[in-house]
Structures are given as C-alpha cells and as structure tokens.
Design an enzyme around this catalytic site. Structure first.
Site, PDB file in Angstrom:
ATOM      1  CG  HIS A  12      -0.296   0.082   2.540  1.00  0.00           C
ATOM      2  ND1 HIS A  12      -0.847  -0.475   3.670  1.00  0.00           N
ATOM      3  CD2 HIS A  12       0.869   0.671   2.953  1.00  0.00           C
ATOM      4  CE1 HIS A  12      -0.044  -0.223   4.714  1.00  0.00           C
ATOM      5  NE2 HIS A  12       0.997   0.465   4.294  1.00  0.00           N
ATOM      6  CG  HIS A  59      -0.242   3.956   8.030  1.00  0.00           C
ATOM      7  ND1 HIS A  59      -1.205   3.488   7.165  1.00  0.00           N
ATOM      8  CD2 HIS A  59       0.864   3.203   7.803  1.00  0.00           C
ATOM      9  CE1 HIS A  59      -0.697   2.504   6.439  1.00  0.00           C
ATOM     10  NE2 HIS A  59       0.543   2.309   6.806  1.00  0.00           N
ATOM     11  CG  HIS A 197       7.930  -1.217   4.225  1.00  0.00           C
ATOM     12  ND1 HIS A 197       7.073  -2.288   4.350  1.00  0.00           N
ATOM     13  CD2 HIS A 197       7.192  -0.126   4.584  1.00  0.00           C
ATOM     14  CE1 HIS A 197       5.880  -1.874   4.738  1.00  0.00           C
ATOM     15  NE2 HIS A 197       5.917  -0.556   4.912  1.00  0.00           N
ATOM     16  CD  GLU A 244       2.469  -1.742   6.611  1.00  0.00           C
ATOM     17  OE1 GLU A 244       2.289  -0.572   6.979  1.00  0.00           O
ATOM     18  OE2 GLU A 244       2.814  -2.020   5.437  1.00  0.00           O
TER      19      GLU A 244
HETATM   20  C1  DHB Z   1       6.200   3.955   3.153  1.00  0.00           C
HETATM   21  C2  DHB Z   1       5.597   2.707   3.162  1.00  0.00           C
HETATM   22  C3  DHB Z   1       4.496   2.458   3.949  1.00  0.00           C
HETATM   23  O1  DHB Z   1       3.882   1.244   4.009  1.00  0.00           O
HETATM   24  C4  DHB Z   1       3.949   3.447   4.732  1.00  0.00           C
HETATM   25  O2  DHB Z   1       2.835   3.174   5.406  1.00  0.00           O
HETATM   26  C5  DHB Z   1       4.565   4.689   4.771  1.00  0.00           C
HETATM   27  C6  DHB Z   1       5.687   4.946   3.971  1.00  0.00           C
HETATM   28  C7  DHB Z   1       7.383   4.231   2.271  1.00  0.00           C
HETATM   29  O3  DHB Z   1       7.848   3.320   1.576  1.00  0.00           O
HETATM   30  O4  DHB Z   1       7.850   5.350   2.209  1.00  0.00           O
HETATM   31 FE    FE Z   2       2.171   1.196   5.849  1.00  0.00          FE
END
Ligand code: DHB
Ligand code: FE
Length: 289
Positions: A12, A59, A197, A244
């Site tokens: 997402h 978030h 991530h 997540e």
């Molecule tokens: C990023 C990825 C995410 O899932 C999020 O919620 C906020 C930022 C990113 O890759 O910058």
């Molecule tokens: Fe996220």
C-alpha cells in the site's frame, strides 16, 4: 448465501498514491510498479465483486495513539479519504456495506473474536492505495469505486500487535460469517500492506527479496505453517514495517482450502523493488469451484 470467490494481496506504499494523484504514473520509475497491476485492473472488471472486505492498517490517522483497537470493522455507510498531512487524496469516497458488515461483526464476535465496531472513520493510504492499484484512477467528483467496501483495520503500528496465527484464525471466522449471510453476494477479501520495508532507525531502507518471495510461496502453498511464524521473524527479516504482512494471513485464512476445500488458483503474482522505501508484492488467488 454469500461466497468468498477470491483473495487479493497488495502493498500500500503511500508514494504510489502520490504518483497517481500528481500525474507521475507514466514516468519509467513508476511504470515498473504499475505494470504489475495492468492484469489486475482488467481482472477486477472481469471478476467484479459485489463487496470487498478490505483488511488494511490505519497509520495513526483515524486512530491516534489515544485509542488503538486491535481489530476494527467499519459498519458505516461511507468513509471519507483521510487528510494525512497533504490534504485528502483526490479519490472518491468509499461506500460501505453496513448490513453485511454488521452481520460479520455479529458472527465473528460470537465466534470469540473481539472486534471494535466503527461507525465513523476516515480511511488513509492503507485502504485507498490498494483500491487505486486494483481499480485505477477515478474522478473524485463523478467517479466511484466499483463496489461497496467493508474496511477492516488491524493494529500493526503500536505493539503489541496480533500474531499471524490469530490473524489466520480470524480469516477462518470471517469466511464462516460470510457464508452465513443470506444473500447471494460475491465477496472478495483483500490483505494489504507489506512487503519488506523499514522506515526508521539504522536499518531504514531494508529490503529482503528472498524472504518476501518465500513469504509469497508459503502464503500460496502452506499458509497454516506460515501462520506459526512469530513477530520477531517478520521484524528481523522484513523490517519493522514488514509486520504489516500479518494482515495477508487474514485474507488467506478465509480461503476454501483452509476449511478443507480445494486449493485456490494463482491468477496473478508480481514482485518489484523499489517503490519509495518498500518492496511491492501482489497476488490474486481465485477459488476453484
Ligand atoms: C512507506 C511505506 C508504507 O507502508 C507506509 O505506510 C509509509 C511509507 C514508504 O515506503 O515510504
Ligand atoms: Fe504502511
């Protein structure tokens, strides 16, 4: 009765929404991301659901750190795109399905899962970016998403977060709830967020292609085994925000094979690095009748 006919899984990344909204989708960097969803947009037209049960995470947008439900089901008639600091995304409002959502709340709570019932909330990129990826851009003034959506928010932001095992069992309860609904609705269930991530700290920027692809393999072929994996594995291997991915186990737990039926068919699989700081993963699993 209502039936779950497919599950969809997708990252997402908020920058994907920004790329779409700012007209950057044709830039080579973003083309590589969006190319993985050309199949999916056509698939959505060919397999249009009556309702999407969309598992996502907020978030700290609708739920601040003052109030943190572990599992929250949206029972409202509609949801506005949230202002996450740059104004709301220029996308249509999300129309809910209060009758099915209330039925699922009733069934799943009676099945021993404690859900928070949400009658009013705005939805952030966790929900609107998957819709944009799967359904394409829509004019916010005149357009609409293809069908009603039941938002189902999972806390993966503030520890303690639910285990993969609990998420997988919850998916099974959601399947039972849908099957108990006395209208012939075609329901898709989506699991969103991930893949690897990490957005902060010394490991910011962490990506783990090998782990992500193994997660996809196991999600398809051995989800019950995958559901046993502890949190620390996700965080160590896929980064702090890689957690997540436990949400994908909710959607996977709702598929027929988990209840003793046939295995789903992999209609589409895509993996790409990078999109912003994130690895993008995407799967479509169709039930075999
Ligand atoms: C990023 C990825 C995410 O899932 C999020 O919620 C906020 C930022 C990113 O890759 O910058
Ligand atoms: Fe996220």
């Amino acid at each position: 009765m209502a039936r779950i006919t497919a599950s969809v899984y997708t990252s997402h990344v908020p920058a994907i929404g920004a790329a779409l909204d700012l007209g950057k989708a044709n830039e080579p960097y973003w083309q590589k991301v969006f190319s993985g969803y050309n199949f999916s947009k056509q698939w959505m037209k060919d397999h249009r659901p009556d309702v999407i049960f969309l598992v996502y995470n907020d978030h700290a947008t609708a739920f601040s750190l003052e109030m943190i439900p572990t599992f929250a089901i949206g029972t409202a008639a509609e949801y506005a795109p949230a202002d996450e600091g740059w104004g709301p995304r220029p996308v249509p409002k999300v129309v809910g399905h209060p009758v099915l959502a209330s039925h699922i709340a009733q069934s799943v709570i009676q099945d021993d899962f404690d859900l928070t019932i949400v009658n009013r909330m705005d939805v952030d990129h966790g929900l609107t970016v998957p819709l944009s990826l799967m359904c394409g851009t829509q004019d916010p003034a005149t357009g609409a998403w293809p069908c009603p959506v039941i938002p189902f928010a999972v806390n993966v932001v503030q520890y303690p977060v639910p285990s993969g095992r609990r998420c997988f069992m919850l998916g099974q309860a959601i399947r039972r709830a849908v099957q108990r609904f006395d209208e012939p609705l075609n329901v898709h269930i989506w699991g969103t967020g991930g893949m690897s991530h990490q957005l902060q700290g010394p490991r910011a920027g962490l990506i783990n292609r090998e782990w992500d692809n193994q997660f996809l393999d196991e999600l398809i072929a051995s989800p019950a085994q995958l559901a046993q994996r502890p949190h620390v594995d996700y965080v160590r291997e896929a980064g702090s925000e890689g957690i997540e991915l436990v949400m994908w186990l909710i959607a996977r737990g709702a598929m027929a094979d988990v209840a003793g039926g046939p295995a789903p068919r992999v209609a589409h699989r895509f993996y790409h690095v990078p999109a912003s700081n994130t690895a993008v993963g995407h799967l479509i699993l169709e039930e075999q009748s």
